[in-house]
Design a protein around this motif. Sequence first.
Motif, PDB file in Angstrom:
ATOM      1  N   MET A   1      34.663  37.445  44.522  1.00 52.53           N
ATOM      2  CA  MET A   1      34.781  37.569  43.094  1.00 52.53           C
ATOM      3  C   MET A   1      34.751  39.048  42.735  1.00 52.53           C
ATOM      4  SD  MET A   1      32.662  35.197  40.430  1.00 52.53           S
ATOM      5  CE  MET A   1      32.661  33.721  41.409  1.00 52.53           C
ATOM      6  N   GLU A   2      35.549  39.419  41.753  1.00 51.81           N
ATOM      7  CA  GLU A   2      35.556  40.811  41.300  1.00 51.81           C
ATOM      8  C   GLU A   2      34.702  40.969  40.059  1.00 51.81           C
ATOM      9  OE1 GLU A   2      38.945  43.311  41.091  1.00 51.81           O
ATOM     10  OE2 GLU A   2      40.083  41.977  42.405  1.00 51.81           O
ATOM     11  N   ARG A   3      34.160  42.161  39.895  1.00 52.74           N
ATOM     12  CA  ARG A   3      33.386  42.479  38.710  1.00 52.74           C
ATOM     13  C   ARG A   3      34.314  43.105  37.684  1.00 52.74           C
ATOM     14  NH1 ARG A   3      27.590  44.943  38.261  1.00 52.74           N
ATOM     15  NH2 ARG A   3      27.433  43.510  40.023  1.00 52.74           N
ATOM     16  N   VAL A   4      34.197  42.670  36.435  1.00 47.58           N
ATOM     17  CA  VAL A   4      34.998  43.199  35.339  1.00 47.58           C
ATOM     18  C   VAL A   4      34.048  43.632  34.232  1.00 47.58           C
ATOM     19  CG1 VAL A   4      36.739  42.626  33.604  1.00 47.58           C
ATOM     20  CG2 VAL A   4      36.901  41.647  35.895  1.00 47.58           C
ATOM     21  N   THR A   5      34.283  44.802  33.698  1.00 47.94           N
ATOM     22  CA  THR A   5      33.489  45.286  32.581  1.00 47.94           C
ATOM     23  C   THR A   5      34.324  45.155  31.321  1.00 47.94           C
ATOM     24  OG1 THR A   5      32.403  46.868  34.044  1.00 47.94           O
ATOM     25  CG2 THR A   5      32.234  47.281  31.676  1.00 47.94           C
ATOM     26  N   ASN A  27      24.433  30.901  32.697  1.00 46.39           N
ATOM     27  CA  ASN A  27      24.318  32.331  32.403  1.00 46.39           C
ATOM     28  C   ASN A  27      25.566  32.806  31.666  1.00 46.39           C
ATOM     29  OD1 ASN A  27      26.363  32.928  34.459  1.00 46.39           O
ATOM     30  ND2 ASN A  27      24.732  32.467  35.929  1.00 46.39           N
ATOM     31  N   SER A  29      27.793  35.047  32.516  1.00 45.42           N
ATOM     32  CA  SER A  29      28.980  35.173  33.369  1.00 45.42           C
ATOM     33  C   SER A  29      29.716  33.843  33.485  1.00 45.42           C
ATOM     34  CB  SER A  29      28.587  35.678  34.758  1.00 45.42           C
ATOM     35  OG  SER A  29      28.152  37.003  34.688  1.00 45.42           O
ATOM     36  N   GLU A  30      28.963  32.763  33.690  1.00 51.17           N
ATOM     37  CA  GLU A  30      29.609  31.457  33.821  1.00 51.17           C
ATOM     38  C   GLU A  30      30.251  31.027  32.511  1.00 51.17           C
ATOM     39  OE1 GLU A  30      31.493  28.522  35.370  1.00 51.17           O
ATOM     40  OE2 GLU A  30      30.353  29.935  36.593  1.00 51.17           O
ATOM     41  N   ARG A  33      33.461  33.020  32.353  1.00 46.69           N
ATOM     42  CA  ARG A  33      34.428  32.479  33.319  1.00 46.69           C
ATOM     43  C   ARG A  33      35.032  31.180  32.795  1.00 46.69           C
ATOM     44  NH1 ARG A  33      30.965  34.726  37.311  1.00 46.69           N
ATOM     45  NH2 ARG A  33      29.652  32.869  37.379  1.00 46.69           N
TER      46      ARG A  33
END
Length: 59
Positions: A1-5, A27, A29-30, A33
Amino acid sequence: MERVTLRIPKQQIDEVEQMVETGEFPNRSEAIRSAVRDMLNEQDGEREERGRNRNWAKV
């Protein structure tokens, strides 16, 4: 998985936090997503619909 800001207005983050607090998502992030998946699925459906609408005119 990549991190995106990314930058999101505080009101929207507060709403996401509320969904996390009520247990709708584990959370932030989920939750984000899930929103991206929904958006991509919706776009796929719209593309398919446009493709079907064009097919009727083919001879």
